[in-house]
Design a protein around this motif. Structure first.
Motif, short mmCIF file in Angstrom:
data_model
loop_
_atom_site.label_atom_id
_atom_site.label_comp_id
_atom_site.label_asym_id
_atom_site.label_seq_id
_atom_site.Cartn_x
_atom_site.Cartn_y
_atom_site.Cartn_z
N ARG A 198 -3.90 8.45 -2.04
CA ARG A 198 -4.78 7.43 -1.78
C ARG A 198 -6.38 8.24 -2.01
NH1 ARG A 198 -4.09 4.44 3.99
NH2 ARG A 198 -6.00 3.57 3.24
N MET B 222 -6.38 -1.73 0.12
CA MET B 222 -6.84 -1.25 1.32
C MET B 222 -7.99 -1.76 2.05
SD MET B 222 -6.64 2.72 -0.54
CE MET B 222 -5.15 3.05 -1.24
N ILE C 169 0.82 -1.12 -0.02
CA ILE C 169 -0.04 0.22 -0.05
C ILE C 169 0.64 1.31 0.15
CG2 ILE C 169 -1.76 1.09 1.50
CD1 ILE C 169 -2.86 -1.24 2.14
N VAL D 188 -12.30 3.38 2.33
CA VAL D 188 -12.27 2.61 0.88
C VAL D 188 -13.48 2.87 0.40
CG1 VAL D 188 -11.95 0.39 0.01
CG2 VAL D 188 -10.52 1.18 1.94
N GLU E 219 -10.57 2.60 8.31
CA GLU E 219 -10.04 1.97 7.06
C GLU E 219 -10.90 1.56 5.90
OE1 GLU E 219 -6.76 1.75 4.62
OE2 GLU E 219 -6.77 2.41 7.04
#
Length: 277
Positions: A149, A162, A143, A185, A181
């Protein structure tokens, strides 16, 4: 290489199609779509900055593109496609066997190649070797190659990486960290243009819905699961559909909709049989 050498335009067009990209998708954030069209028709050669950006999006080096080495590129992509097939089928043992082939490393050129390689290694470390710490280290390493991102140009693989990070946090019992997280995403997926959405993103909906379920955010989880099932229907895909059906059944069970829950548990078993046959 074959005896017939392709032109730069032909190579670019073939690589773009191999990545299932339209000219608009390839040009996004780099140049005008009309420039891609002119290059593919050998009517214009873009400057080196634009060419470098195009190469990065197509996972090739500038030297490869300029030397028209599409057969070499396709050969490498074919190997990765076979590896990815086992990844999609969740055949992690076979995936691990293919990754052990030492000759594979000699075919890797770009940062994106090594990123995918580390990603697949992390999946095998988690599912085959049962080494969650090593898996997490490899995944974080993969990552770290993704510099922005928030970019709409993130690949499906990068988004999946991710989501798997969030899943690993979930399975380690770090639910709040997993939630943070996976919410990021999900927002990335939600912001993708329609033409960049694929069936492989369905795991995001399952992972996110599952952590919401465990945190007893049932209403939000139900909405996410519905989105995932709709995506599976859109692509006529069974990818993570069994898990989504099962989770939907659990949600219905929690709200005392027993008959409806039983129906989804049955559908989950049916999908499992279809995939195994």
């Amino acid at each position: 290489m074959s005896n017939k050498q392709e032109s730069l335009g032909e190579t670019l067009k073939n690589l773009r199609k191999a990545h299932r990209m339209t000219q608009k998708m390839l040009a996004e954030g780099i140049c005008a779509q009309s420039l891609i069209s002119r290059v593919e028709n050998n009517e214009e050669l873009p400057n080196v900055v634009i060419l470098q950006q195009i190469c990065q999006r197509l996972d090739v080096t500038l030297d490869q593109l300029m030397q028209f080495e599409s057969e070499e590129i396709h050969g490498r992509n074919d190997r990765f496609n076979k590896i990815h097939h086992h990844f999609i089928q969740k055949n992690y043992l076979k995936l691990a066997q293919l990754l052990k082939d030492e000759s594979l490393l000699s075919t890797l050129y770009l940062e994106a190649d090594f990123q995918r390689y580390d990603y697949y290694l992390s999946i095998c470390a988690f599912h085959v070797d049962k080494k969650p710490i090593k898996a997490l280290e490899l995944l974080k390493k993969a990552i770290s190659s993704t510099h922005n991102r928030e970019s709409l140009n993130l690949s499906t693989i990068e988004i999946q990486m991710m989501s798997d990070l969030g899943r690993m946090y979930h399975q380690k019992g770090q639910l709040e960290l997993a939630l943070v997280e996976l919410r990021k995403v999900y927002q990335l997926v939600d912001g993708l243009p329609e033409e960049r959405r694929t069936f492989e993103l369905n795991k995001v909906y399952y992972y996110y819905g599952d952590v919401l379920f465990e945190l007893e955010h049932y209403e939000e989880s139900f909405e996410i699961v519905q989105e995932g099932m709709a995506l599976a229907q859109q692509f006529c895909s069974y990818y993570y559909l069994e898990e989504l059906f099962m989770l939907n059944g659990q949600l219905l069970q929690e709200t005392q909709q027993i008959a409806e829950a039983t129906e989804y548990f049955f559908l989950a078993k049916m999908v499992q049989r279809i995939v195994q046959d």
